[in-house]
Design a protein around this motif. Structure first.
Motif, PDB file in Angstrom:
ATOM      1  N   PHE A  73     -90.941 -29.735 -43.861  1.00 27.67           N
ATOM      2  CA  PHE A  73     -90.815 -29.505 -42.415  1.00 27.67           C
ATOM      3  C   PHE A  73     -90.338 -28.075 -42.171  1.00 27.67           C
ATOM      4  CE2 PHE A  73     -88.789 -33.698 -43.507  1.00 27.67           C
ATOM      5  CZ  PHE A  73     -89.958 -34.439 -43.454  1.00 27.67           C
ATOM      6  N   PRO A  74     -91.095 -27.055 -42.543  1.00 22.93           N
ATOM      7  CA  PRO A  74     -90.598 -25.677 -42.523  1.00 22.93           C
ATOM      8  C   PRO A  74     -90.192 -25.174 -41.156  1.00 22.93           C
ATOM      9  CG  PRO A  74     -92.979 -25.712 -42.733  1.00 22.93           C
ATOM     10  CD  PRO A  74     -92.512 -27.120 -42.915  1.00 22.93           C
ATOM     11  N   GLY A  75     -90.850 -25.671 -40.118  1.00 24.73           N
ATOM     12  CA  GLY A  75     -90.532 -25.184 -38.784  1.00 24.73           C
ATOM     13  C   GLY A  75     -89.305 -25.814 -38.186  1.00 24.73           C
ATOM     14  N   ASP A  76     -88.658 -26.769 -38.921  1.00 22.08           N
ATOM     15  CA  ASP A  76     -87.550 -27.494 -38.324  1.00 22.08           C
ATOM     16  C   ASP A  76     -86.345 -27.646 -39.245  1.00 22.08           C
ATOM     17  OD1 ASP A  76     -86.280 -29.241 -36.310  1.00 22.08           O
ATOM     18  OD2 ASP A  76     -86.641 -30.826 -37.774  1.00 22.08           O
ATOM     19  N   SER A  77     -86.586 -27.927 -40.518  1.00 22.78           N
ATOM     20  CA  SER A  77     -85.481 -28.316 -41.368  1.00 22.78           C
ATOM     21  C   SER A  77     -85.784 -28.019 -42.830  1.00 22.78           C
ATOM     22  CB  SER A  77     -85.215 -29.824 -41.193  1.00 22.78           C
ATOM     23  OG  SER A  77     -84.296 -30.315 -42.140  1.00 22.78           O
ATOM     24  N   THR A  78     -84.719 -27.825 -43.612  1.00 23.05           N
ATOM     25  CA  THR A  78     -84.868 -27.687 -45.063  1.00 23.05           C
ATOM     26  C   THR A  78     -84.609 -29.010 -45.762  1.00 23.05           C
ATOM     27  OG1 THR A  78     -82.544 -27.006 -45.241  1.00 23.05           O
ATOM     28  CG2 THR A  78     -84.192 -25.254 -45.019  1.00 23.05           C
ATOM     29  N   ARG A  79     -84.499 -30.074 -44.982  1.00 22.09           N
ATOM     30  CA  ARG A  79     -84.263 -31.402 -45.550  1.00 22.09           C
ATOM     31  C   ARG A  79     -85.557 -31.986 -46.120  1.00 22.09           C
ATOM     32  NH1 ARG A  79     -82.169 -34.620 -40.603  1.00 22.09           N
ATOM     33  NH2 ARG A  79     -82.019 -36.311 -42.133  1.00 22.09           N
ATOM     34  N   GLY A  80     -85.393 -33.005 -46.938  1.00 17.47           N
ATOM     35  CA  GLY A  80     -86.526 -33.790 -47.399  1.00 17.47           C
ATOM     36  C   GLY A  80     -87.335 -33.200 -48.537  1.00 17.47           C
ATOM     37  N   VAL A  81     -86.869 -32.093 -49.127  1.00 15.61           N
ATOM     38  CA  VAL A  81     -87.661 -31.434 -50.169  1.00 15.61           C
ATOM     39  C   VAL A  81     -87.861 -32.355 -51.365  1.00 15.61           C
ATOM     40  CG1 VAL A  81     -87.745 -29.519 -51.798  1.00 15.61           C
ATOM     41  CG2 VAL A  81     -86.957 -29.130 -49.453  1.00 15.61           C
ATOM     42  N   GLN A  82     -86.777 -32.912 -51.886  1.00 11.76           N
ATOM     43  CA  GLN A  82     -86.879 -33.783 -53.050  1.00 11.76           C
ATOM     44  C   GLN A  82     -87.460 -35.146 -52.681  1.00 11.76           C
ATOM     45  OE1 GLN A  82     -86.375 -32.699 -56.146  1.00 11.76           O
ATOM     46  NE2 GLN A  82     -85.884 -30.695 -55.238  1.00 11.76           N
ATOM     47  N   GLU A  83     -87.114 -35.636 -51.494  1.00 10.78           N
ATOM     48  CA  GLU A  83     -87.613 -36.946 -51.084  1.00 10.78           C
ATOM     49  C   GLU A  83     -89.129 -36.956 -50.902  1.00 10.78           C
ATOM     50  OE1 GLU A  83     -83.423 -36.489 -49.420  1.00 10.78           O
ATOM     51  OE2 GLU A  83     -85.185 -35.265 -49.790  1.00 10.78           O
ATOM     52  N   GLU A  84     -89.661 -35.909 -50.288  1.00 15.83           N
ATOM     53  CA  GLU A  84     -91.096 -35.863 -50.028  1.00 15.83           C
ATOM     54  C   GLU A  84     -91.884 -35.324 -51.225  1.00 15.83           C
ATOM     55  OE1 GLU A  84     -92.202 -37.369 -47.555  1.00 15.83           O
ATOM     56  OE2 GLU A  84     -90.353 -37.582 -46.388  1.00 15.83           O
ATOM     57  N   ALA A  85     -91.255 -34.450 -52.019  1.00 16.70           N
ATOM     58  CA  ALA A  85     -91.817 -33.955 -53.287  1.00 16.70           C
ATOM     59  C   ALA A  85     -93.266 -33.470 -53.142  1.00 16.70           C
ATOM     60  CB  ALA A  85     -91.727 -35.046 -54.353  1.00 16.70           C
ATOM     61  N   ILE A  86     -93.470 -32.459 -52.299  1.00 11.31           N
ATOM     62  CA  ILE A  86     -94.808 -31.914 -52.065  1.00 11.31           C
ATOM     63  C   ILE A  86     -94.981 -30.650 -52.896  1.00 11.31           C
ATOM     64  CG2 ILE A  86     -96.414 -31.041 -50.338  1.00 11.31           C
ATOM     65  CD1 ILE A  86     -94.719 -32.602 -48.256  1.00 11.31           C
ATOM     66  N   ALA A  87     -95.798 -30.718 -53.923  1.00 10.10           N
ATOM     67  CA  ALA A  87     -96.014 -29.571 -54.795  1.00 10.10           C
ATOM     68  C   ALA A  87     -96.836 -28.507 -54.088  1.00 10.10           C
ATOM     69  CB  ALA A  87     -96.710 -30.006 -56.075  1.00 10.10           C
ATOM     70  N   ALA A  88     -96.489 -27.244 -54.323  1.00  6.94           N
ATOM     71  CA  ALA A  88     -97.178 -26.125 -53.673  1.00  6.94           C
ATOM     72  C   ALA A  88     -98.678 -26.160 -53.942  1.00  6.94           C
ATOM     73  CB  ALA A  88     -96.579 -24.802 -54.139  1.00  6.94           C
ATOM     74  N   LYS A  89     -99.072 -26.590 -55.122  1.00  7.60           N
ATOM     75  CA  LYS A  89    -100.486 -26.582 -55.497  1.00  7.60           C
ATOM     76  C   LYS A  89    -101.313 -27.631 -54.771  1.00  7.60           C
ATOM     77  CE  LYS A  89     -99.585 -29.486 -59.562  1.00  7.60           C
ATOM     78  NZ  LYS A  89     -99.596 -29.521 -61.044  1.00  7.60           N
ATOM     79  N   THR A  90    -100.663 -28.461 -53.931  1.00  3.66           N
ATOM     80  CA  THR A  90    -101.387 -29.497 -53.186  1.00  3.66           C
ATOM     81  C   THR A  90    -101.483 -29.198 -51.703  1.00  3.66           C
ATOM     82  OG1 THR A  90     -99.403 -30.827 -52.723  1.00  3.66           O
ATOM     83  CG2 THR A  90    -100.532 -31.215 -54.829  1.00  3.66           C
ATOM     84  N   VAL A  91    -100.979 -28.031 -51.263  1.00  4.11           N
ATOM     85  CA  VAL A  91    -100.917 -27.724 -49.826  1.00  4.11           C
ATOM     86  C   VAL A  91    -102.186 -27.004 -49.381  1.00  4.11           C
ATOM     87  CG1 VAL A  91     -99.634 -26.537 -48.011  1.00  4.11           C
ATOM     88  CG2 VAL A  91     -98.412 -27.581 -49.945  1.00  4.11           C
ATOM     89  N   ASP A  92    -102.860 -27.560 -48.383  1.00  2.00           N
ATOM     90  CA  ASP A  92    -104.056 -26.910 -47.843  1.00  2.00           C
ATOM     91  C   ASP A  92    -103.654 -25.696 -47.016  1.00  2.00           C
ATOM     92  OD1 ASP A  92    -102.893 -28.912 -46.179  1.00  2.00           O
ATOM     93  OD2 ASP A  92    -104.588 -28.779 -44.805  1.00  2.00           O
ATOM     94  N   THR A  93    -104.246 -24.557 -47.338  1.00  2.00           N
ATOM     95  CA  THR A  93    -103.881 -23.295 -46.690  1.00  2.00           C
ATOM     96  C   THR A  93    -105.122 -22.446 -46.466  1.00  2.00           C
ATOM     97  OG1 THR A  93    -101.742 -23.295 -47.836  1.00  2.00           O
ATOM     98  CG2 THR A  93    -102.475 -21.211 -46.879  1.00  2.00           C
ATOM     99  N   PRO A  94    -105.352 -21.946 -45.256  1.00  2.00           N
ATOM    100  CA  PRO A  94    -106.439 -20.986 -45.033  1.00  2.00           C
ATOM    101  C   PRO A  94    -106.143 -19.686 -45.779  1.00  2.00           C
ATOM    102  CG  PRO A  94    -105.706 -21.978 -42.960  1.00  2.00           C
ATOM    103  CD  PRO A  94    -104.683 -22.321 -43.997  1.00  2.00           C
ATOM    104  N   VAL A  95    -107.088 -19.218 -46.582  1.00  2.00           N
ATOM    105  CA  VAL A  95    -106.891 -18.005 -47.368  1.00  2.00           C
ATOM    106  C   VAL A  95    -108.149 -17.144 -47.295  1.00  2.00           C
ATOM    107  CG1 VAL A  95    -106.361 -17.040 -49.647  1.00  2.00           C
ATOM    108  CG2 VAL A  95    -105.364 -19.231 -48.962  1.00  2.00           C
TER     109      VAL A  95
END
Length: 674
Positions: free
Chosen positions: A277-299
């Motif tokens: 939740f980058p626009g709101d909170s630094t919470r939930g990083v370990q709980e949600e466990a979203i690896a950078a290599k799985t994030v859809d990003t326009p490049v």
């Protein structure tokens, strides 16, 4: 799409384009009205003509790209006007101007600010340079530009490319931040422990840009859903590498003439968890466990050797996006609901082309799809939208109306009022909630109201957009009536009924955060005007002015990780007290609470019956932060608003049947003990 690409030289002959998100804010204001108690007349700009002429004279001495002047950006006397224009040209350091109630939406910080200190763990890791043009709206998009090696942010901001980015910012009313390697040396692409943690530094810069403290150099109101990352040469490699590490921070990445990104470094950052939740909170990083290599990003790889030295980087992003080839160097994301694309081109692209074609087109919204929903920026100049800026009750107010294509005016249609959160804008809540899509599909009109930008000294912030309601009423100032925003909303509803064929028995209100608070407060004062309300992201107990004889259906939402409310129902906490207050007002039976789930278990809802209708509902949205979801808009209309109406005599109806008032029956079986 990419057949339109061209060099900077070629772009000079093209017709000027602007970011879709900002065409509306600057080119489509329908009416300008003179201040009056309750009247609305055409705004008189004659008093500004001399100031504007002088500003144009000064502007003519600057690069032609910055020579344009705009009447609505004039602020105060001649000296102030010239000072703003001079600062906007980057002639000297940036300046902070006084808040002007005659032009409340003008940004107070204008120009080049070279000392934005970036801190990581209490340590200064570098200074960014901001360029803030004159006339930025609240909640402005931003671009972070990473410099090549051996180049400081300050130096690059004054280079040819840096000046071109400043021109882009000026024309589109966006912010640009320049950031360089440690001490103007080299980017730490090898991730050496001996060098600066450049990934942490980049994330710290993003978080810094979101802050609005008066103590910060060049503070401004940034659109957290539209922060693009661009890098040149080694800075291009840094954008690809460290942008991957914090992919959820950015709406898009563009690498120009990028140096090689070490494959081992990409692999290392790809396994790390991004902020869910980058626009709101630094919470939930370990709980949600979203690896950078799985994030859809326009490049966009621009002359960055994506087929050779940066083939590993291209493959990284193609896999992250689950992208499939579309042709002409374009790959489209295969992830459900994602508009992300990967582009590969070999022709040079100037900053204007990068913004107009790519960086200005993509946004990342916090959503059910973690860590955000990538979407195209909305074009608010398209048919259906109508944007207003008018003097109302002595203040310059804005609102935006969406009228569905089925509307003819021959039949009365429902109206939904939507209000944004603190520091945000009517455009932001429109794109985030997508209420205009729901309106189009169901044939009703929606109005997005804009909170006035007011001084926020008591919060230690620069002037920001807000609603004076509840605790925020304390920010009104000694010369402002704390009820002025409530009166504006009441006047706005009158205006909507005047301008359109509105079914006054089916008027509804919703809002997010500070706009949620405004929804509660507006409903308490003008309860009989609404058939139902749906506040999202803030709980509030009924105010004494709420007419006890008026039943008012309310459906409230909080995210599991909401930063503005406690989602858990625990005895005596604010959420429980608010629900108890509304249950008491609507005379519900708390002992007969029903619980349901929807959206694959994401929505967990408690419904309290009052007579023959669910007059109070409360939903916790799992795995979400402080956000207004498009799914909430759909559910609110289909399952709540569309079922309620209020007769001319004040009688409340649910699915066509009159709601009979019951008797409040409190119970403790729906919340946990302390």
């Amino acid at each position: 799409m990419l057949k339109q690409e061209g060099t900077c030289r070629e772009k000079k002959s093209e017709k000027k384009q602007e970011s879709p998100a900002f065409k509306a804010g600057h080119n489509k204001v329908r009416r300008h009205l003179q201040k009056g108690e309750n009247t609305m007349k055409r705004r008189d700009f004659m008093k500004l003509s001399a100031a504007t002429a002088l500003g144009a004279t000064v502007a003519a001495m600057a690069p032609s790209a910055l020579a344009a002047t705009e009447l609505d950006q004039t602020n105060g006397d001649l000296h102030t006007t010239v000072d703003r224009k001079t600062a906007a040209m980057g002639l000297g350091d940036g300046k902070t101007f006084a808040y002007d109630p005659e032009n409340p939406y003008l940004n107070v910080n204008v120009g080049l600010f070279h000392d934005a200190q970036v801190m990581v763990g209490g340590q200064n890791v570098g200074a960014a340079t901001y360029y803030l043009p004159d006339g930025m709206d609240p909640w402005a998009p931003a671009v972070i530009v990473l410099t090549p090696d051996n180049t400081t942010a300050r130096a690059f901001s004054g280079s040819v490319t840096g000046r071109m980015w400043r021109t882009v910012a000026y024309k589109n009313k966006i912010a640009v931040a320049f950031f360089g390697p440690e001490n103007g040396g080299s980017w730490n692409l090898s991730l050496s422990a001996a060098g600066r943690d450049d990934a942490a530094a980049l994330d710290a810069l993003y978080q810094l840009m979101r802050k609005k403290s008066v103590k910060l150099s060049g503070a401004f109101s940034m659109d957290k859903s539209h922060t693009a990352l661009v890098g040149y040469k080694e800075g291009g490699a840094a954008a690809l590498l460290f942008g991957a590490r914090w992919a959820s921070d950015f709406s898009s990445i563009c690498a120009v003439d990028a140096a090689e990104v070490p494959a081992a470094s990409l692999e290392a950052v790809g396994g790390q968890y991004v902020l869910p939740f980058p626009g709101d909170s630094t919470r939930g990083v370990q709980e949600e466990a979203i690896a950078a290599k799985t994030v859809d990003t326009p490049v966009w790889f621009v002359r960055s050797n994506a087929d050779s030295t940066n083939k590993a980087a291209l493959e990284f992003y193609l896999k992250a996006n689950q992208a499939v080839a579309k042709g002409d160097g374009v790959y489209v994301s295969g992830r459900a609901g994602s508009a992300a694309e990967v582009w590969v081109t070999e022709k040079a692209q100037c900053p204007a082309a990068i913004w107009e074609k790519f960086s200005g087109q993509f946004k990342r919204f916090m959503a059910l799809q973690l860590p955000g929903r990538v979407a195209k920026a909305e074009d608010f100049t398209r048919r259906g939208f109508d944007i207003h800026e008018e003097w109302v009750n002595g203040e310059l107010r804005r609102w935006m109306v969406y009228v569905p294509s089925t509307y003819t005016g021959n039949e009365k249609v429902p109206l939904v009022l939507v209000m944004h959160g603190y520091t945000a804008s009517m455009y932001a809540i429109a794109e985030e909630s997508r209420w205009y899509d729901v309106a189009e599909q169901n044939g009703f009109i929606v109005v997005f109201a804009q909170g006035l930008v007011r001084p926020a000294d008591l919060m230690g912030n620069i002037p920001t957009a807000m609603w004076l309601a509840g605790p925020f009423a304390a920010l009104a100032g000694k010369d402002t009536d704390p009820s002025v925003d409530l009166e504006f909303i009441n006047s706005l509803l009158d205006r909507m009924e005047q301008d359109y064929s509105i079914d006054t028995t089916r008027v509804y209100a919703t809002g997010h955060s500070n706009g949620s608070l405004m929804t509660w407060a507006t409903a308490c004062r003008y309860a009989s005007r609404f058939a139902a309300i749906a506040p999202v992201g803030y709980m509030f107990t009924p105010l004494p002015e709420l007419d006890p004889a008026v039943l008012l259906p309310a459906w409230a939402f909080l995210g599991e990780y909401d930063s503005a409310g406690v989602a858990e129902l625990v005895e005596d906490n604010g959420t429980v007290k608010a629900l108890q207050g509304w249950n008491a007002h609507n005379a519900t039976n708390e002992a007969a609470v029903a619980e349901s789930t929807s959206y694959n278990g994401a929505f967990v809802t408690k419904s309290f019956m009052g007579g023959n209708a669910p007059l109070v509902q409360y939903t916790v949205v799992k795995d979400t932060p402080h956000v207004y979801l498009q799914e909430e808009s759909v559910a609110i209309w289909n399952e709540f608003f569309s079922r309620y109406s209020r007769g001319a005599d004040g009688t409340l109806y649910y699915q066509g049947n009159a709601v009979t008032a019951g008797q409040y029956q409190p119970s403790a079986n729906w919340y946990a003990a302390k």
